[in-house]
Write a protein that holds these residues in place. Sequence first.
Motif, PDB file in Angstrom:
ATOM      1  N   ALA A 158       0.831  -1.197   0.000  1.00  0.00           N
ATOM      2  CA  ALA A 158       0.000   0.000   0.000  1.00  0.00           C
ATOM      3  C   ALA A 158       0.871   1.253   0.000  1.00  0.00           C
ATOM      4  O   ALA A 158       0.624   2.199  -0.769  1.00  0.00           O
ATOM      5  CB  ALA A 158      -0.930  -0.001   1.211  1.00  0.00           C
ATOM      6  N   PHE A 159       1.892   1.261   0.847  1.00  0.00           N
ATOM      7  CA  PHE A 159       2.806   2.401   0.879  1.00  0.00           C
ATOM      8  C   PHE A 159       3.472   2.583  -0.478  1.00  0.00           C
ATOM      9  O   PHE A 159       3.608   3.696  -0.989  1.00  0.00           O
ATOM     10  CB  PHE A 159       3.864   2.191   1.959  1.00  0.00           C
ATOM     11  CG  PHE A 159       4.915   3.267   1.965  1.00  0.00           C
ATOM     12  CD1 PHE A 159       4.674   4.485   2.575  1.00  0.00           C
ATOM     13  CD2 PHE A 159       6.139   3.061   1.348  1.00  0.00           C
ATOM     14  CE1 PHE A 159       5.639   5.479   2.569  1.00  0.00           C
ATOM     15  CE2 PHE A 159       7.105   4.046   1.338  1.00  0.00           C
ATOM     16  CZ  PHE A 159       6.857   5.255   1.950  1.00  0.00           C
ATOM     17  N   GLY A 160       3.872   1.473  -1.090  1.00  0.00           N
ATOM     18  CA  GLY A 160       4.526   1.539  -2.388  1.00  0.00           C
ATOM     19  C   GLY A 160       3.630   2.138  -3.455  1.00  0.00           C
ATOM     20  O   GLY A 160       4.083   2.914  -4.308  1.00  0.00           O
ATOM     21  N   ARG A 161       2.344   1.785  -3.429  1.00  0.00           N
ATOM     22  CA  ARG A 161       1.415   2.349  -4.422  1.00  0.00           C
ATOM     23  C   ARG A 161       1.316   3.856  -4.278  1.00  0.00           C
ATOM     24  O   ARG A 161       1.302   4.599  -5.270  1.00  0.00           O
ATOM     25  CB  ARG A 161       0.031   1.694  -4.277  1.00  0.00           C
ATOM     26  CG  ARG A 161      -0.032   0.263  -4.755  1.00  0.00           C
ATOM     27  CD  ARG A 161      -1.458  -0.226  -4.880  1.00  0.00           C
ATOM     28  NE  ARG A 161      -2.147  -0.315  -3.601  1.00  0.00           N
ATOM     29  CZ  ARG A 161      -2.106  -1.388  -2.813  1.00  0.00           C
ATOM     30  NH1 ARG A 161      -1.389  -2.444  -3.162  1.00  0.00           N
ATOM     31  NH2 ARG A 161      -2.794  -1.412  -1.682  1.00  0.00           N
ATOM     32  N   LEU A 162       1.237   4.332  -3.029  1.00  0.00           N
ATOM     33  CA  LEU A 162       1.138   5.774  -2.812  1.00  0.00           C
ATOM     34  C   LEU A 162       2.451   6.469  -3.157  1.00  0.00           C
ATOM     35  O   LEU A 162       2.446   7.569  -3.734  1.00  0.00           O
ATOM     36  CB  LEU A 162       0.755   6.054  -1.357  1.00  0.00           C
ATOM     37  CG  LEU A 162      -0.612   5.526  -0.912  1.00  0.00           C
ATOM     38  CD1 LEU A 162      -0.887   5.932   0.527  1.00  0.00           C
ATOM     39  CD2 LEU A 162      -1.717   6.036  -1.823  1.00  0.00           C
ATOM     40  N   PHE A 163       3.554   5.838  -2.796  1.00  0.00           N
ATOM     41  CA  PHE A 163       4.843   6.449  -3.114  1.00  0.00           C
ATOM     42  C   PHE A 163       5.044   6.519  -4.623  1.00  0.00           C
ATOM     43  O   PHE A 163       5.579   7.501  -5.144  1.00  0.00           O
ATOM     44  CB  PHE A 163       5.979   5.659  -2.461  1.00  0.00           C
ATOM     45  CG  PHE A 163       7.312   6.336  -2.585  1.00  0.00           C
ATOM     46  CD1 PHE A 163       7.631   7.420  -1.778  1.00  0.00           C
ATOM     47  CD2 PHE A 163       8.249   5.916  -3.517  1.00  0.00           C
ATOM     48  CE1 PHE A 163       8.854   8.069  -1.893  1.00  0.00           C
ATOM     49  CE2 PHE A 163       9.477   6.547  -3.645  1.00  0.00           C
ATOM     50  CZ  PHE A 163       9.779   7.628  -2.828  1.00  0.00           C
ATOM     51  N   ARG A 164       4.609   5.488  -5.342  1.00  0.00           N
ATOM     52  CA  ARG A 164       4.737   5.528  -6.803  1.00  0.00           C
ATOM     53  C   ARG A 164       3.880   6.645  -7.390  1.00  0.00           C
ATOM     54  O   ARG A 164       4.256   7.263  -8.398  1.00  0.00           O
ATOM     55  CB  ARG A 164       4.360   4.165  -7.399  1.00  0.00           C
ATOM     56  CG  ARG A 164       5.433   3.096  -7.204  1.00  0.00           C
ATOM     57  CD  ARG A 164       5.158   1.861  -8.038  1.00  0.00           C
ATOM     58  NE  ARG A 164       3.987   1.117  -7.600  1.00  0.00           N
ATOM     59  CZ  ARG A 164       3.997   0.196  -6.637  1.00  0.00           C
ATOM     60  NH1 ARG A 164       5.123  -0.067  -5.985  1.00  0.00           N
ATOM     61  NH2 ARG A 164       2.895  -0.459  -6.323  1.00  0.00           N
ATOM     62  N   TYR A 165       2.722   6.925  -6.751  1.00  0.00           N
ATOM     63  CA  TYR A 165       1.886   8.031  -7.233  1.00  0.00           C
ATOM     64  C   TYR A 165       2.646   9.343  -7.154  1.00  0.00           C
ATOM     65  O   TYR A 165       2.678  10.113  -8.126  1.00  0.00           O
ATOM     66  CB  TYR A 165       0.591   8.128  -6.421  1.00  0.00           C
ATOM     67  CG  TYR A 165      -0.201   9.379  -6.730  1.00  0.00           C
ATOM     68  CD1 TYR A 165      -1.063   9.440  -7.815  1.00  0.00           C
ATOM     69  CD2 TYR A 165      -0.065  10.522  -5.933  1.00  0.00           C
ATOM     70  CE1 TYR A 165      -1.767  10.606  -8.112  1.00  0.00           C
ATOM     71  CE2 TYR A 165      -0.765  11.685  -6.218  1.00  0.00           C
ATOM     72  CZ  TYR A 165      -1.613  11.722  -7.303  1.00  0.00           C
ATOM     73  OH  TYR A 165      -2.302  12.878  -7.589  1.00  0.00           O
ATOM     74  N   ILE A 166       3.256   9.641  -6.001  1.00  0.00           N
ATOM     75  CA  ILE A 166       3.926  10.931  -5.854  1.00  0.00           C
ATOM     76  C   ILE A 166       5.255  10.985  -6.594  1.00  0.00           C
ATOM     77  O   ILE A 166       5.849  12.052  -6.716  1.00  0.00           O
ATOM     78  CB  ILE A 166       4.122  11.317  -4.372  1.00  0.00           C
ATOM     79  CG1 ILE A 166       5.100  10.373  -3.682  1.00  0.00           C
ATOM     80  CG2 ILE A 166       2.799  11.379  -3.642  1.00  0.00           C
ATOM     81  CD1 ILE A 166       5.497  10.830  -2.291  1.00  0.00           C
ATOM     82  N   THR A 167       5.724   9.834  -7.086  1.00  0.00           N
ATOM     83  CA  THR A 167       6.972   9.848  -7.848  1.00  0.00           C
ATOM     84  C   THR A 167       6.743   9.612  -9.341  1.00  0.00           C
ATOM     85  O   THR A 167       7.678   9.309 -10.079  1.00  0.00           O
ATOM     86  CB  THR A 167       7.963   8.797  -7.310  1.00  0.00           C
ATOM     87  OG1 THR A 167       7.334   7.508  -7.292  1.00  0.00           O
ATOM     88  CG2 THR A 167       8.417   9.161  -5.919  1.00  0.00           C
ATOM     89  N   GLY A 168       5.482   9.747  -9.788  1.00  0.00           N
ATOM     90  CA  GLY A 168       5.257   9.729 -11.219  1.00  0.00           C
ATOM     91  C   GLY A 168       4.141   8.861 -11.742  1.00  0.00           C
ATOM     92  O   GLY A 168       3.780   8.977 -12.922  1.00  0.00           O
ATOM     93  N   ALA A 169       3.560   7.979 -10.925  1.00  0.00           N
ATOM     94  CA  ALA A 169       2.469   7.116 -11.399  1.00  0.00           C
ATOM     95  C   ALA A 169       1.145   7.874 -11.333  1.00  0.00           C
ATOM     96  O   ALA A 169       0.235   7.533 -10.575  1.00  0.00           O
ATOM     97  CB  ALA A 169       2.401   5.826 -10.582  1.00  0.00           C
ATOM     98  N   ASN A 170       1.069   8.943 -12.108  1.00  0.00           N
ATOM     99  CA  ASN A 170      -0.127   9.775 -12.141  1.00  0.00           C
ATOM    100  C   ASN A 170      -0.294  10.338 -13.545  1.00  0.00           C
ATOM    101  O   ASN A 170       0.612  10.227 -14.386  1.00  0.00           O
ATOM    102  CB  ASN A 170      -0.042  10.897 -11.088  1.00  0.00           C
ATOM    103  CG  ASN A 170       1.214  11.739 -11.240  1.00  0.00           C
ATOM    104  OD1 ASN A 170       1.363  12.481 -12.208  1.00  0.00           O
ATOM    105  ND2 ASN A 170       2.129  11.616 -10.289  1.00  0.00           N
ATOM    106  N   GLY A 171      -1.446  10.911 -13.805  1.00  0.00           N
ATOM    107  CA  GLY A 171      -1.777  11.374 -15.137  1.00  0.00           C
ATOM    108  C   GLY A 171      -0.818  12.391 -15.719  1.00  0.00           C
ATOM    109  O   GLY A 171      -0.669  12.487 -16.934  1.00  0.00           O
ATOM    110  N   GLY A 172      -0.144  13.143 -14.859  1.00  0.00           N
ATOM    111  CA  GLY A 172       0.802  14.132 -15.351  1.00  0.00           C
ATOM    112  C   GLY A 172       2.239  13.686 -15.268  1.00  0.00           C
ATOM    113  O   GLY A 172       3.152  14.453 -15.575  1.00  0.00           O
TER     114      GLY A 172
END
Length: 204
Positions: A63-77
């Motif tokens: 779960a932490f990894g999923r959120l960390f990946r979001y803030i490090t680039g796994a997002n629409g922008g």
Amino acid sequence: MDKFLYYLVTFLESALSVVGIRATYEEPRYAVVERLERGVEIRDYEGRVAVETDARGQQDGEAFGRLFRYITGANGGAARIAMTTPVETRGRLIAMTVPVEQGAAGTMRFYLPRKVVEAGAPEPTEPGVRLARIPPERLAVLRFSGSATAEAREHQSRILTEVLGRAAVGKPARPPFFMGYDPPFSVPFLRRNEVAVRLQSAKT
């Protein structure tokens, strides 16, 4: 921001927080509207946005990894997003150096910086990760230092509950939860720990 520089800044911020220096971290905005006995504060928090995912427990690395990946680039922008504080948990201490809220239902959250929200928070691209909007709310908060063991949190929560029982500030909406601002390996007497409850008389 260059990827190497991003990770370097993140590492340095974590290192500084070990000795109680957390000026580089953004915190949610709030106003202290009343001070009660034993150091309890009644705070009105502004609305904010978090990215969240379902977690299996207090040390759910996936779960932490999923959120960390979001803030490090796994997002629409494909944007890298700065970390903020505090770490918030309900009933359990999460041994992490970044801000995350873990709800009793098994939800793990990172709060997003205001500039990211104002610009339009990018949508997550990984399954199981979602954005959550938290409306303005009123919290009763008791701050303490030292190790945030389960016993320490329970003791401070009892103090908070007792103080609220003697004050007319609104009925707690949920059980007390924990907010941590420092990594577990930081100097104990420099740590900023808080127990809090959400009040039904939240500011709107």
